[in-house]
Enzyme design. Structure first.
Site, PDB file in Angstrom:
ATOM      1  N   GLN A 100      38.642  34.539  47.805  1.00 55.71           N
ATOM      2  CA  GLN A 100      39.827  33.937  47.242  1.00 55.71           C
ATOM      3  C   GLN A 100      40.657  35.112  47.398  1.00 55.71           C
ATOM      4  O   GLN A 100      40.767  36.023  46.523  1.00 55.71           O
ATOM      5  CB  GLN A 100      39.469  33.314  45.766  1.00 55.71           C
ATOM      6  CG  GLN A 100      40.587  32.513  45.446  1.00 55.71           C
ATOM      7  CD  GLN A 100      40.657  32.069  44.013  1.00 55.71           C
ATOM      8  OE1 GLN A 100      40.161  32.682  43.120  1.00 55.71           O
ATOM      9  NE2 GLN A 100      40.713  30.587  43.883  1.00 55.71           N
ATOM     10  N   TYR A 180      48.904  31.236  38.166  1.00 54.97           N
ATOM     11  CA  TYR A 180      49.465  32.544  38.901  1.00 54.97           C
ATOM     12  C   TYR A 180      50.442  32.648  39.918  1.00 54.97           C
ATOM     13  O   TYR A 180      50.999  31.316  39.908  1.00 54.97           O
ATOM     14  CB  TYR A 180      48.097  33.392  39.550  1.00 54.97           C
ATOM     15  CG  TYR A 180      46.904  33.627  38.381  1.00 54.97           C
ATOM     16  CD1 TYR A 180      47.489  34.580  37.470  1.00 54.97           C
ATOM     17  CD2 TYR A 180      45.726  32.825  38.285  1.00 54.97           C
ATOM     18  CE1 TYR A 180      46.362  34.829  36.159  1.00 54.97           C
ATOM     19  CE2 TYR A 180      44.969  33.124  37.135  1.00 54.97           C
ATOM     20  CZ  TYR A 180      45.162  34.179  36.378  1.00 54.97           C
ATOM     21  OH  TYR A 180      44.242  34.184  35.372  1.00 54.97           O
ATOM     22  N   GLY A 316      30.742  26.333  38.230  1.00 54.20           N
ATOM     23  CA  GLY A 316      31.209  27.992  38.070  1.00 54.20           C
ATOM     24  C   GLY A 316      30.057  28.258  37.091  1.00 54.20           C
ATOM     25  O   GLY A 316      29.063  28.884  37.451  1.00 54.20           O
ATOM     26  N   ARG A 317      30.145  27.932  35.652  1.00 60.68           N
ATOM     27  CA  ARG A 317      29.053  28.487  34.948  1.00 60.68           C
ATOM     28  C   ARG A 317      27.913  28.245  35.000  1.00 60.68           C
ATOM     29  O   ARG A 317      27.098  29.137  34.858  1.00 60.68           O
ATOM     30  CB  ARG A 317      29.675  28.095  33.452  1.00 60.68           C
ATOM     31  CG  ARG A 317      30.998  28.602  33.063  1.00 60.68           C
ATOM     32  CD  ARG A 317      31.580  27.887  31.499  1.00 60.68           C
ATOM     33  NE  ARG A 317      31.845  26.592  32.100  1.00 60.68           N
ATOM     34  CZ  ARG A 317      32.133  25.750  31.222  1.00 60.68           C
ATOM     35  NH1 ARG A 317      32.646  26.116  29.930  1.00 60.68           N
ATOM     36  NH2 ARG A 317      32.488  24.641  31.384  1.00 60.68           N
TER      37      ARG A 317
HETATM   38  C1  PHB Z   1      41.053  36.015  35.054  1.00 61.31           C
HETATM   39  O1  PHB Z   1      41.060  37.181  35.458  1.00 61.31           O
HETATM   40  O2  PHB Z   1      40.577  35.578  33.809  1.00 61.31           O
HETATM   41  C2  PHB Z   1      41.170  34.662  35.758  1.00 61.31           C
HETATM   42  C3  PHB Z   1      41.408  35.158  37.221  1.00 61.31           C
HETATM   43  C4  PHB Z   1      41.656  33.854  38.124  1.00 61.31           C
HETATM   44  C5  PHB Z   1      41.461  32.712  37.493  1.00 61.31           C
HETATM   45  C6  PHB Z   1      41.344  32.420  36.231  1.00 61.31           C
HETATM   46  C7  PHB Z   1      41.072  33.385  35.281  1.00 61.31           C
HETATM   47  O3  PHB Z   1      41.848  31.778  38.464  1.00 61.31           O
END
Ligand code: PHB
Length: 368
Positions: A100, A180, A316-317
């Protein structure tokens, strides 16, 4: 025809995946000095190689794209060499790993950037609130990228895509989610530019599309995925017309024949952020492979596939605490709980020490 199941194989781009269970990209903040992934990161991902596809934690494509410490980079040779160990370990274990590619934009602080530079963004609009430890300060007003500087961001993503190939990844996922840099360009709450990268949806989507084209030039579109989070307000994101914005993005990405669109419907404990309001629009306007993410469990994942709402589901988790998640799903076995206190930073604890099914149940492994 019977509905599709999580354990059915699927073709994504030009890759054949053994199942539709994706490990979602997750920041774990365990990189070493120089934002170099540590050897233990190879173990962590290799343990999870039974996923149809793993998407790595976000890796920054340029030093100015950094955010919280501990996130790995993919902008220099030492990082590439370290990532090679990670991709080799995953391949050895039979898995596939996309990198990513990330630029944090305004979600950063001069204390984390080279020479104390100010974070950059489409427009000089500060994120409200404070950055957590170790910064512990309000987010600063970012510097708006000059018209000529946006090309540098595109180049940085292109270079990141090239380095990801050098590092042995199987493809790249462009991080256009979660507030972001690319997301800051997409949404009109953070993009007030009046050049070709701001204004209508076409202009706001230009950076993402140029980044995708740059990555596709290094690979092919079939090895490039994109992650978006149209309904998320994380990191101060707002858009006046998310269906129009992301519907347009979906269409343009579809025309490029990318490997997949990955929609993040919520983030961690931020709570559901209108998860179902934009995803159906993406499904309608994106003709390719759709991966959904956000608090799914086995049942909700199966339901999404059965209903034709998605082609794959990322977890994810659940993948943090269950390295053999596909096998557990297959057997409807008990799932281990995750421990949020070890999500970020530290070493093996809460990272590589979650047990596999046999260890957990004490039964002997069965033949494969
Ligand atoms: C994080 O660094 O907390 C972080 C990075 C990328 C993401 C979400 C959280 O998409």
């Amino acid at each position: 025809m019977r509905g599709l199941r999580l354990l059915d194989p699927v073709r994504v781009g030009d890759l054949e995946l053994p199942n539709r269970i994706v490990m979602a990209p997750m920041t774990r903040r365990r990189a070493g000095p120089g934002d170099v992934p540590r050897p233990i990161t190879a173990t962590y991902y290799a343990q999870r190689a039974s996923a149809g596809l793993i998407v790595s934690e976000a890796a920054v494509v340029a030093p100015d794209g950094a955010s919280y410490p501990g996130s790995p980079g993919i902008h220099d040779g030492a990082q590439v060499r370290a990532w090679r160990r990670v991709t080799a370990a995953v391949h050895e274990a039979g898995g596939r790993l996309f990198c990513q590619l990330w630029h944090a934009g305004r979600v950063s602080h001069p204390s984390l950037l080279p020479e104390g530079r100010r974070p950059v963004a489409p427009s000089a609009i500060a994120l409200e609130g404070r950055m957590g430890a170790p910064v512990d300060a309000p987010f600063p007003e970012p510097r708006a990228l000059g018209a000529g500087e946006v090309a540098g961001v595109v180049e940085a993503f292109g270079a990141g895509a090239r380095r990801a190939r050098d590092a042995g990844f199987d493809g790249v996922e462009i991080h256009a989610a979660n507030g972001y840099l690319i997301d800051q360009f997409l949404r009109d709450g953070t993009n007030r530019r009046d050049d070709r990268y701001g204004g209508d949806v076409e202009a706001r989507a230009r950076l993402l599309l140029e980044v995708v084209d740059a990555a596709a030039e290094e690979w092919t579109p079939r090895r490039v995925g994109v992650q978006v989070s149209p309904a998320s307000g994380l990191n101060g994101m707002e858009d006046s017309a998310p269906h129009d914005t992301f519907g347009h993005v979906a269409e343009r990405l579809g025309a490029r024949g990318i490997a997949y669109l990955h929609v993040h419907e919520m983030l961690g404990e931020e709570g559901p952020t209108a998860p179902d309001r934009v995803t159906p629009t993406l499904r309608r306007r994106f003709p390719g492979t759709l991966i959904v993410n956000g608090g799914y469990d086995r049942e909700r994942g199966e339901e999404a596939l059965r209903a034709g709402a998605a082609d794959l589901v990322s977890f994810g988790r659940l993948f943090i605490s269950n390295p053999d998640l596909p096998r557990r799903f297959q057997r409807e076995a008990p799932l281990a709980e995750w421990d949020p206190s070890t999500f970020y930073g530290g070493g093996a604890e809460g990272y590589t020490d979650y047990p596999f099914l046999e260890e957990a149940s004490g039964a002997s492994p069965e033949p494969r």
